[in-house]
Design an enzyme around this catalytic site. Sequence first.
Site, PDB file in Angstrom:
ATOM      1  N   LYS A  52     -31.691  22.012  22.418  1.00 42.23           N
ATOM      2  CA  LYS A  52     -31.739  23.211  21.566  1.00 42.23           C
ATOM      3  C   LYS A  52     -33.189  23.650  21.364  1.00 42.23           C
ATOM      4  O   LYS A  52     -33.497  24.845  21.420  1.00 42.23           O
ATOM      5  CB  LYS A  52     -31.079  22.933  20.206  1.00 42.23           C
ATOM      6  CG  LYS A  52     -29.558  22.803  20.271  1.00 42.23           C
ATOM      7  CD  LYS A  52     -28.986  22.369  18.935  1.00 42.23           C
ATOM      8  CE  LYS A  52     -27.552  21.872  19.088  1.00 42.23           C
ATOM      9  NZ  LYS A  52     -27.046  21.196  17.889  1.00 42.23           N
ATOM     10  N   GLN A  96     -27.798  18.562  12.067  1.00 46.41           N
ATOM     11  CA  GLN A  96     -27.184  17.966  13.256  1.00 46.41           C
ATOM     12  C   GLN A  96     -26.136  16.931  12.841  1.00 46.41           C
ATOM     13  O   GLN A  96     -26.373  16.085  11.980  1.00 46.41           O
ATOM     14  CB  GLN A  96     -28.270  17.306  14.131  1.00 46.41           C
ATOM     15  CG  GLN A  96     -27.765  16.750  15.448  1.00 46.41           C
ATOM     16  CD  GLN A  96     -27.234  17.822  16.404  1.00 46.41           C
ATOM     17  OE1 GLN A  96     -27.702  18.950  16.394  1.00 46.41           O
ATOM     18  NE2 GLN A  96     -26.255  17.468  17.217  1.00 46.41           N
ATOM     19  N   ASP A 119     -24.640  27.423  12.096  1.00 45.91           N
ATOM     20  CA  ASP A 119     -23.452  26.764  12.645  1.00 45.91           C
ATOM     21  C   ASP A 119     -22.159  27.395  12.122  1.00 45.91           C
ATOM     22  O   ASP A 119     -21.090  27.172  12.696  1.00 45.91           O
ATOM     23  CB  ASP A 119     -23.435  25.283  12.237  1.00 45.91           C
ATOM     24  CG  ASP A 119     -24.037  24.370  13.291  1.00 45.91           C
ATOM     25  OD1 ASP A 119     -23.837  24.637  14.483  1.00 45.91           O
ATOM     26  OD2 ASP A 119     -24.688  23.378  12.906  1.00 45.91           O
TER      27      ASP A 119
HETATM   28  N1  GUN Z   1     -22.948  17.887  16.813  1.00 43.09           N
HETATM   29  C1  GUN Z   1     -22.156  18.145  17.875  1.00 43.09           C
HETATM   30  N2  GUN Z   1     -21.911  19.466  17.973  1.00 43.09           N
HETATM   31  C2  GUN Z   1     -22.566  20.062  16.954  1.00 43.09           C
HETATM   32  C3  GUN Z   1     -22.694  21.418  16.523  1.00 43.09           C
HETATM   33  O1  GUN Z   1     -22.141  22.363  17.105  1.00 43.09           O
HETATM   34  N3  GUN Z   1     -23.452  21.605  15.411  1.00 43.09           N
HETATM   35  C4  GUN Z   1     -24.047  20.585  14.744  1.00 43.09           C
HETATM   36  N4  GUN Z   1     -24.766  20.884  13.655  1.00 43.09           N
HETATM   37  N5  GUN Z   1     -23.948  19.321  15.113  1.00 43.09           N
HETATM   38  C5  GUN Z   1     -23.210  19.068  16.214  1.00 43.09           C
END
Ligand code: GUN
Length: 302
Positions: A52, A96, A119
């Site tokens: 990311k 996360q 998110d």
């Molecule tokens: N962990 C796995 N997928 C995601 C996601 O889409 N967002 C977040 N914040 N953590 C994750």
Amino acid sequence: MANIIDGKRLAQQLTDTITKETANYCKRYPRPCLTIVSSGADPASQIYIRTKLRALEAAGMQSRVIQLSEQVCEAEIAAHIARLNRDDDVDGILVQLPLPSPLESTRILDLLDPKKDVDGFTAENLGRLLTGAPRFIPCTPHGIMYALHAYHIPVRGAHAVVVGRSAIVGKPLAALLTAADATVTLCHSNTRNLAAITRQADILIAAVGCPALITGDMMKEGATVIDVGINRVADPAAPHGKRLVGDVDFEAAAARAAWITPVPGGVGPLTVAMVLRNTLYAAQLRHGCTPAKNTASEAAGC
Ligand code: GUN
């Protein structure tokens, strides 16, 4: 033999568009800034975070990481989130997941300012999704809807079977598919006779995190198969003794399906592209300059 839904290529196209939009936006406003809150050292999470960060940088956005220990308590994360909520330089915040146990992700995620919740996991943003007025659409479901749209796979009237009821993928995806007029069945670990249900699917989505749970005989001929799983399995022949596989037995599924997403190179890159898209959108929201429409949200039917 199935056609491949090339998530990597689609994500690159979307990223190129977002990068141009970001450059335009930056003529008048500061670079969009996403802060990722990471707790513990889960190896998979560390890889996702790096991916990311690289993507944000390449798209011309700012990124920061707050790295907390495995032993972090709720009060400490809450204090960081409260500070980020107030910080005028921060447009988006991403906590996360998974959080180290015994932390409760729902309580912690709901501390985020919903206008910075890229998110889309706060109660307010999930509620908005259900009421048909979404602000941030969760990134993986958003990427899946985008891919279905881009490949002209009919959703209206289709029977979509979603296997996995996580708050990250299964539940929001079921809401988006419903809003797009699919008939949706949401299956989970207590579903009886899973194969009898998955065999009815025009669109079958596997999002459970279980290698090769979905076998070729669990789908009908000509189905569209979307594999959300990213599982690392032992493989002595692979460079590091491990390789990535999805939740679907790819070879068997590809022999029956009409369309299929590979792992890697399917849903994963689209999720990252949607993080960029939502970060730019968060910045635009804060500065009161949201575009009337954009390709990604149109694809998700909003
Ligand atoms: N962990 C796995 N997928 C995601 C996601 O889409 N967002 C977040 N914040 N953590 C994750």
